[in-house]
Design a protein around this motif. Structure first.
Motif, PDB file in Angstrom:
ATOM      1  N   LEU A  57       0.836  -1.207   0.000  1.00 54.75           N
ATOM      2  CA  LEU A  57       0.000   0.000   0.000  1.00 54.75           C
ATOM      3  C   LEU A  57       0.867   1.251   0.000  1.00 54.75           C
ATOM      4  O   LEU A  57       0.597   2.211  -0.728  1.00 54.75           O
ATOM      5  N   ILE A  58       1.902   1.236   0.846  1.00 57.37           N
ATOM      6  CA  ILE A  58       2.790   2.404   0.915  1.00 57.37           C
ATOM      7  C   ILE A  58       3.427   2.632  -0.448  1.00 57.37           C
ATOM      8  O   ILE A  58       3.493   3.759  -0.942  1.00 57.37           O
ATOM      9  N   PHE A  59       3.869   1.535  -1.059  1.00 57.50           N
ATOM     10  CA  PHE A  59       4.483   1.678  -2.375  1.00 57.50           C
ATOM     11  C   PHE A  59       3.489   2.272  -3.373  1.00 57.50           C
ATOM     12  O   PHE A  59       3.800   3.215  -4.095  1.00 57.50           O
ATOM     13  N   LEU A  60       2.281   1.753  -3.368  1.00 61.89           N
ATOM     14  CA  LEU A  60       1.296   2.192  -4.360  1.00 61.89           C
ATOM     15  C   LEU A  60       0.916   3.654  -4.201  1.00 61.89           C
ATOM     16  O   LEU A  60       0.740   4.363  -5.190  1.00 61.89           O
ATOM     17  N   PHE A  61       0.757   4.111  -2.962  1.00 57.96           N
ATOM     18  CA  PHE A  61       0.216   5.450  -2.780  1.00 57.96           C
ATOM     19  C   PHE A  61       1.254   6.509  -2.446  1.00 57.96           C
ATOM     20  O   PHE A  61       0.948   7.689  -2.493  1.00 57.96           O
ATOM     21  N   SER A  62       2.454   6.105  -2.076  1.00 54.41           N
ATOM     22  CA  SER A  62       3.455   7.128  -1.769  1.00 54.41           C
ATOM     23  C   SER A  62       4.639   7.115  -2.719  1.00 54.41           C
ATOM     24  O   SER A  62       5.202   8.160  -2.993  1.00 54.41           O
ATOM     25  N   TYR A  63       5.032   5.936  -3.191  1.00 58.13           N
ATOM     26  CA  TYR A  63       6.213   5.889  -4.052  1.00 58.13           C
ATOM     27  C   TYR A  63       5.832   5.883  -5.528  1.00 58.13           C
ATOM     28  O   TYR A  63       6.471   6.532  -6.338  1.00 58.13           O
ATOM     29  N   LEU A  64       4.773   5.148  -5.850  1.00 57.61           N
ATOM     30  CA  LEU A  64       4.394   5.050  -7.259  1.00 57.61           C
ATOM     31  C   LEU A  64       4.071   6.410  -7.886  1.00 57.61           C
ATOM     32  O   LEU A  64       4.382   6.629  -9.056  1.00 57.61           O
ATOM     33  N   PRO A  65       3.433   7.368  -7.144  1.00 54.72           N
ATOM     34  CA  PRO A  65       3.181   8.675  -7.766  1.00 54.72           C
ATOM     35  C   PRO A  65       4.455   9.342  -8.292  1.00 54.72           C
ATOM     36  O   PRO A  65       4.390  10.107  -9.244  1.00 54.72           O
ATOM     37  N   LEU A  66       5.598   9.029  -7.679  1.00 51.57           N
ATOM     38  CA  LEU A  66       6.839   9.641  -8.153  1.00 51.57           C
ATOM     39  C   LEU A  66       7.108   9.264  -9.610  1.00 51.57           C
ATOM     40  O   LEU A  66       7.726  10.022 -10.353  1.00 51.57           O
ATOM     41  N   PHE A  84      11.323   3.040   5.250  1.00 48.34           N
ATOM     42  CA  PHE A  84      10.490   3.015   4.044  1.00 48.34           C
ATOM     43  C   PHE A  84       9.116   3.635   4.336  1.00 48.34           C
ATOM     44  O   PHE A  84       8.548   4.351   3.518  1.00 48.34           O
ATOM     45  N   THR A 108       7.939   8.551   3.949  1.00 49.54           N
ATOM     46  CA  THR A 108       6.841   9.038   3.102  1.00 49.54           C
ATOM     47  C   THR A 108       6.169  10.278   3.683  1.00 49.54           C
ATOM     48  O   THR A 108       5.429  10.960   2.992  1.00 49.54           O
ATOM     49  N   PHE A 145       7.963  13.665   1.892  1.00 52.33           N
ATOM     50  CA  PHE A 145       7.945  14.094   0.502  1.00 52.33           C
ATOM     51  C   PHE A 145       6.577  13.748  -0.066  1.00 52.33           C
ATOM     52  O   PHE A 145       5.884  12.881   0.462  1.00 52.33           O
ATOM     53  N   ALA A 147       4.659  13.623  -4.178  1.00 53.65           N
ATOM     54  CA  ALA A 147       4.957  13.812  -5.591  1.00 53.65           C
ATOM     55  C   ALA A 147       4.263  15.041  -6.166  1.00 53.65           C
ATOM     56  O   ALA A 147       4.693  15.575  -7.176  1.00 53.65           O
ATOM     57  N   PRO A 165       0.674  14.261 -10.258  1.00 49.00           N
ATOM     58  CA  PRO A 165       1.086  12.853 -10.261  1.00 49.00           C
ATOM     59  C   PRO A 165       0.215  11.993  -9.346  1.00 49.00           C
ATOM     60  O   PRO A 165      -0.095  10.857  -9.677  1.00 49.00           O
ATOM     61  N   ASN A 191      -1.844   8.912 -10.699  1.00 45.52           N
ATOM     62  CA  ASN A 191      -1.628   7.611 -10.075  1.00 45.52           C
ATOM     63  C   ASN A 191      -2.955   7.002  -9.633  1.00 45.52           C
ATOM     64  O   ASN A 191      -3.220   5.820  -9.863  1.00 45.52           O
TER      65      ASN A 191
END
Lengths: 484, 321
Positions: free
Chosen positions: A203-212, B136, B140, B143, B145, B149, B153
């Motif tokens: 979930l963290i990846f999808l909503f916080s990192y993926l937007p990058l 990790f 969050t 930062f 995006a 974005p 997304n």
């Protein structure tokens, strides 16, 4: 790995790396529209990933109503496409389960392998179903409207990885020894804990990192509904346009001035909350203090839209002030004070204070109650007056909290949020109220310059992170303590 | 508990001492001036915070004709509740209200559960690469995006025009997780160890030991989460562009405040009754006020319960994870 593992088990251990990596890749790929193997014709939205195709039928057939009615494509093909995508997704989920279970003991691993085998077969079947759906759609009578096209590359990627996962599951199932009859399903606790966290990590990846990943739009000339390709790649043109295009430059300068002015005013008046707390603690009647504290905090809990609703009730042409003046015969008709664009910065500051000061004061009030009372008593004995005590005891006691908050607000100088300004803006005051966040929203989502506003947002984010690290560095240097 | 005679005597003596002690300090004229100014300032400011709510409220329950002429400013006149009962008849408002309530309840419940669980898991030192995963998560917070974005997304994930868009992204809330983690770390470890010795698994320990012990902090984050959900409207504005049935109450209110066309549509859509009562354009004022009041009331209702917790919450927040 077990130290005295047999050769077979060692080989199985290596094959498991292949299986796990395949599972991980598949799980990631199903979220990327660019890799969607189900994009078999022009009616499938280009921004849909395999995952969305597999869970939302209504999303899949969103643009198909006309095509169904005209008989260009059969609805059954789309149902087939949907079911195949879903089967692929379920298969991939099972493969992922295999990857997780491979962290357990032999018995759990063997169970997991069955998942892997089943999942692999399901994914391959699903991909076959997608091909079948494509071959049906391809027979359309209107190829120029339907635009059938088999995403061969994506299908090969998915096919290869799914096949790899399947083959490796079968291989390890053969290589691994049979578990003892009375063995239980077990796993080391470090992996257990990790697997408990894993869904949330996703979930963290999808909503916080993926937007990058969306930052890539800043380098393209993208219009809504279009695609990113080498043709509309523009490099740093949007970045350059800020300096080259006079109109854009003026806009950015104006917006930056508003942002910095309003953040700056907020920072310059941030001591007010501390003063509020100090003077409030001078009120010695407990119920009055409680009353003030309770009711000055309420505005913090209502949204900016509601603050605007309240502003509306008081300052609009039929609001409180207008009706008071009109009824008293001073004004002939009501005046809508919210329409005027004068002194916007100060007005916004005032609303910010009205909403936030009681709340911001709480942390200082708590700080004051933590100050040693003996200091005050000693000061009284030495003949210190009220203001001297405030200045020489209370303020130094609160200053470190204040400095932390001040540094944080300096780090956030570009991000003053958009709720407040969105609620209060209108055509008269837009020139002096538009802050960076509001500008990005309006440019991108109201006026449709997606790429340009992505660029602005991206630069803003990068600068904000740099400011935060700078503030943290200063804090470390001065106070020997980090704030993040 | 009954006080002993000695304690009673002590208390009396203390009271007497306090009385005489106080008298020793006479208020100087400067003190009196200061007190008058200080009390006046705070009471006036508090009234400024309170009056708008009161003004909105009396205008929604007073005679609509008087309201539209601006005659209701301090005291309610011709009290009636038909504004509220009529508002319920508008399907648009009712739906928005249900969406807001739904997202607040479901979203907060899931967020609290997830925060408690993640908070517990990340306190376990033996977790595989715990440090990495904790960073990790925490990083969050610092930062993002950017709006566009984020929107792209969400639409890529199929979360536009979809109720789940209100729920799923909010499940993992790093700040709240840090609060819970800090709290769990303050619980003595022996409690957990003894349960572990008795053969309890992580899930059992979480359910029967950690969850009950964490209730105060969970109440705190639940309240903040619920207020956040209730108040948020930019997600509705940006993500629900083609799904008016999923607008939140705040978003509806925003639309009514800004555009008269929406309001006119509401007056017509509300069926016969609404039209009858609210046909006059001047009554737009009452409708706006009533919707505002409906959005404020839930906050005011939970506010007394909140107050106990948020001071604790803000202090815990000052302790970083």
């Amino acid at each position: 790995m077990n130290k005295n593992a047999t050769g077979k088990e060692k080989t199985a251990g290596y094959i498991y790396y292949v299986a796990r990596i395949s599972a991980l890749l598949l799980v990631f790929l199903i979220f990327f529209p660019a890799f969607n193997p189900a994009k078999i014709c022009g009616y499938v939205n280009k921004n849909m990933s395999l995952f969305t195709t597999g869970i939302s039928y209504s999303g899949l057939v969103e643009q198909c109503t006309r095509a169904f009615n005209m008989g260009w494509v059969q609805e059954s093909s789309f149902v087939l496409l949907f079911i195949s995508s879903m089967v692929t997704c379920i298969g991939i989920a099972a493969t992922a389960a295999m990857g997780c279970m491979s962290l357990g003991n032999v018995k759990l691993k063997r169970l997991g392998n069955w998942f892997g085998i089943g999942g692999g077969i399901a994914s391959l079947l699903g991909l076959g179903g997608i091909y079948l759906a494509y071959s049906q759609v391809a027979q359309t009578i209107k190829p120029d409207k339907v635009m059938p096209g088999y995403p061969l590359q994506n299908n090969i990627i998915f096919f290869v990885i799914a096949a790899l996962a399947l083959v490796s599951s079968v291989a390890v199932q053969i290589l691994l020894p049979k578990a003892e009859k009375d063995a239980k399903y077990e796993m080391e606790s470090k992996f257990k804990l990790f697997l408990m966290f894993l869904p949330f990590a996703l979930l963290i990846f999808l909503f916080s990192y993926l937007p990058l990943y969306g930052w890539r739009y800043a380098f393209y000339d993208y219009t809504s509904g279009g695609t990113l390709s080498s043709e509309n790649f523009v490099g740093f043109r949007w970045f350059a346009s800020v300096f080259q295009n006079a109109a854009t430059r003026d806009d950015i300068v104006r917006v930056l001035r508003n942002t910095l002015a309003m953040s700056g005013l907020g920072i310059a008046t941030s001591w007010c909350a501390m003063a509020f707390a100090i003077f409030l603690s001078e009120i010695k009647t407990p119920w009055v203090r409680r009353f003030v504290q309770t009711f000055t905090t309420i505005p913090n809990f209502i949204s900016w839209v509601l603050v605007y609703a309240i502003a509306f009730a008081i300052f609009a042409s039929d609001g409180f002030i207008s009706s008071m003046f009109v009824n008293a015969g001073i004004w002939s008709e009501g005046v809508n004070m919210l329409q005027s664009g004068s002194h916007m910065w100060l007005k916004m500051l005032a609303w910010g204070m009205w909403k936030g000061i009681g709340w911001s004061a709480i942390i200082y009030i708590a700080g004051i109650s933590g100050i040693d009372q003996q200091l005050y008593e000693a000061a009284t004995v030495d003949g210190a007056g009220r203001f001297q005590k405030m200045w020489h005891i209370t303020v130094p006691g609160l200053i470190s909290t204040y400095m932390v908050l001040l540094l944080m607000s300096i780090a956030g100088i570009l991000s003053n949020g958009m709720d407040q300004y969105l609620a209060f803006y209108n055509s008269n005051n837009i020139d002096t109220i538009e802050v960076l966040d509001l500008y990005v929203y309006r440019a991108g989502l109201v006026n449709g310059s997606i790429s340009f506003s992505t660029m602005v947002g991206m630069v803003k984010s990068v600068i904000s992170v740099i400011l935060l690290f700078a503030a943290n560095g200063i804090s470390k240097l001065v106070r020997g303590e980090s704030i993040v | 508990m009954a006080k002993t005679a000695q304690e009673k005597l002590d208390a009396k003596a203390e009271k007497r001492y306090n009385k005489t002690h106080k008298r020793q300090y006479k208020l100087t004229p400067g003190d009196i001036v200061f007190n008058i100014l200080n009390y006046t300032f705070f009471i006036v400011f508090t009234l400024c915070c309170l009056f708008p709510f009161y003004y909105l409220f009396i205008n929604t329950i007073s005679d609509n004709n008087l309201v539209s002429r601006g005659m209701v400013n301090f005291i309610p006149r011709g009290i009636h509740l038909s504004n509220y009962t009529n508002l319920v008849k508008s399907s648009e408002i009712l739906q928005a209200f249900l969406v807001s309530i739904g997202r607040t309840l479901i979203g907060t419940a899931l967020m609290v559960l997830a925060s408690a669980f993640i908070g517990y898991v990340v306190t376990k030192q033996q977790m595989w690469h715990r440090k990495f995963w904790y960073r990790f998560l925490v990083i969050t917070m610092y930062f993002n995006a950017g709006t566009i974005p984020w929107y792209l997304n969400m639409s890529m994930l199929g979360l536009t025009n979809n109720f789940m868009a209100y729920i799923i992204p909010g499940i993992v809330a790093p700040y709240n997780i840090i609060l819970v983690k800090t709290y769990i770390e303050s619980i003595p470890g022996e409690l957990e160890e003894s349960a572990f010795m008795d053969g309890a698994g992580y899930m059992t320990i979480f359910r029967h030991i950690i969850w009950p012990l964490c209730k105060p902090i969970l109440a705190t984050i639940a309240i903040f989460g619920a207020v956040g959900h209730w108040n948020s409207f930019t997600d509705s504005l940006i993500l629900m562009q083609n799904a008016p049935q999923l607008y939140t109450l705040q978003h509806r209110l925003y639309l009514y405040l800004n555009t008269t066309t929406n309001l006119a549509a509401l007056m017509q859509s509300g069926g016969g009754n609404l039209e009858g009562v609210m046909q006059s354009a001047l009554n737009a004022k009452t409708i706006k006020y009533t919707i505002s009041m409906v959005s404020i009331i839930p906050i005011l209702l939970v506010y007394p319960f909140m107050q106990r917790y948020f001071e604790k919450g803000i202090m815990l927040g000052a302790v970083k994870g």
